[in-house]
Write an enzyme that holds these catalytic residues in place. Structure first.
Site: not given
Ligand SMILES: [Zn+2]
Length: 311
Positions: A70, A107-108, A127, A135, A203, A248, A275, A296
């Site tokens: 992603r 929210q993206n 989000h 961590c 970490c 959107g 849309t 948009a």
């Molecule tokens: Zn840590």
């Protein structure tokens, strides 16, 4: 120009306080499909099953490969003119001589708003972001923000493709017309790698080598409290919001609907860019609400032009 657009722009020019609420539809024309709108599968796993704390607990290597894919797709995508229009609005608001107050609530998790040059102080990623690494230790609050490195570790290298690149491309994200694809060769499926925890992002602060995890809000997790509080403070402060741009996203699902209701109750107006818009909004018969149907990324620069100029 439509009557609705003229009316909207006249009102826009008088606004002193604006909120934009952004959903997945804004990034579609940057080439990122909406999470649920895509095939919903990654290497035969249901994406929604991979976006949970349990999945990470059981197999962090699997979940990290999914997020590496992603991150890769988001990095391939470029901010579009819709992102740039909001970014222009955000930078207008931070100017010393400005009397505009503004925030973007997105929210993206694709980081495209951030990469479009949006002012940091008025961007709220409710989000989280694919490019934040948190961590996993309860004792540690280390966050690596805006880390655009790909791959994050050697072990994650080359895990993003479902099929061998040379043979076949399956998903839209991987479709690049500059490459000749030979469909006569049967695709060579690339299974998920087994990656030990020691070869996943660690970490740098924790001595015991705690894992880092993607800094996104997973299913079953609550939205980040500090971010939500900042947004609440902006909306509830004495100066009420004049206008909320719903972009959107339908505006009828939480949390979009709750922000819309809170702005409306204090006399603010709503403009939806999507849309998919309800018919009565499009006809202009819903009080204090404009609806602009379409992409948009194309609509926003036009609609906001009287305030931000040419994007
Ligand atoms: Zn840590």
């Amino acid at each position: 120009m439509s009557k609705q657009l003229v009316e909207f722009q006249e009102y826009l020019k008088t606004c002193r306080k604006i909120v934009a609420l952004v959903g997945a539809g804004l990034s579609v024309s940057s080439g990122l499909p909406t999470f649920r709108g895509s095939q919903g599968l990654w290497k035969n796993f249901n994406m929604i099953d991979l976006a949970t704390p349990d999945a990470f607990y059981i197999d962090p290597g699997l979940v990290w490969q999914f997020y590496s894919w992603r991150r890769y797709n988001a990095l391939q995508a470029k901010p579009n003119k819709g992102h740039l229009a909001l970014s222009a609005l955000s930078n207008l608001a931070t100017r010393k001589d400005s009397n505009l107050e503004y925030i973007t609530i997105t929210q993206n998790v694709d980081g495209l708003s951030s990469r479009s040059g949006h002012a940091k102080e008025n961007l709220y990623e409710i989000h989280g972001s694919l490019f934040n690494l948190n961590c996993t230790s309860f004792m540690c609050n280390y966050v690596d923000r805006n880390n655009l490195k790909h791959p994050l570790t050697k072990a994650l290298e080359g895990t993003e493709y479902e099929y061998d690149r040379k043979n076949r491309k399956r998903s839209l994200e991987e479709d690049d017309s500059s490459h000749q694809v030979d469909y006569s060769i049967s695709p060579q499926f690339r299974p998920v790698k087994n990656i030990p925890e020691s070869e996943l992002p660690q970490c740098p602060v924790c001595k015991d080598g705690s894992l880092l995890r993607p800094g996104v809000v997973w299913f079953g997790e609550s939205l980040p409290l500090n971010v939500m509080n900042s947004v609440d403070n902006f909306i509830e402060s004495n100066n009420s919001v004049d206008l909320i741009l719903v972009i959107g996203t339908s505006g009828t699902v939480y949390p979009a609907n709750s922000y819309v209701d809170r702005v409306k109750v204090k006399g603010g107006k709503v403009a939806i860019f999507n849309t998919d818009i309800e018919e009565d909004i499009l006809q202009g018969i819903v009080k204090d609400t404009w609806g602009f149907r379409g992409d948009a990324a194309e609509l926003l620069p036009i609609a906001l032009k009287p305030v931000i100029g040419e994007v």
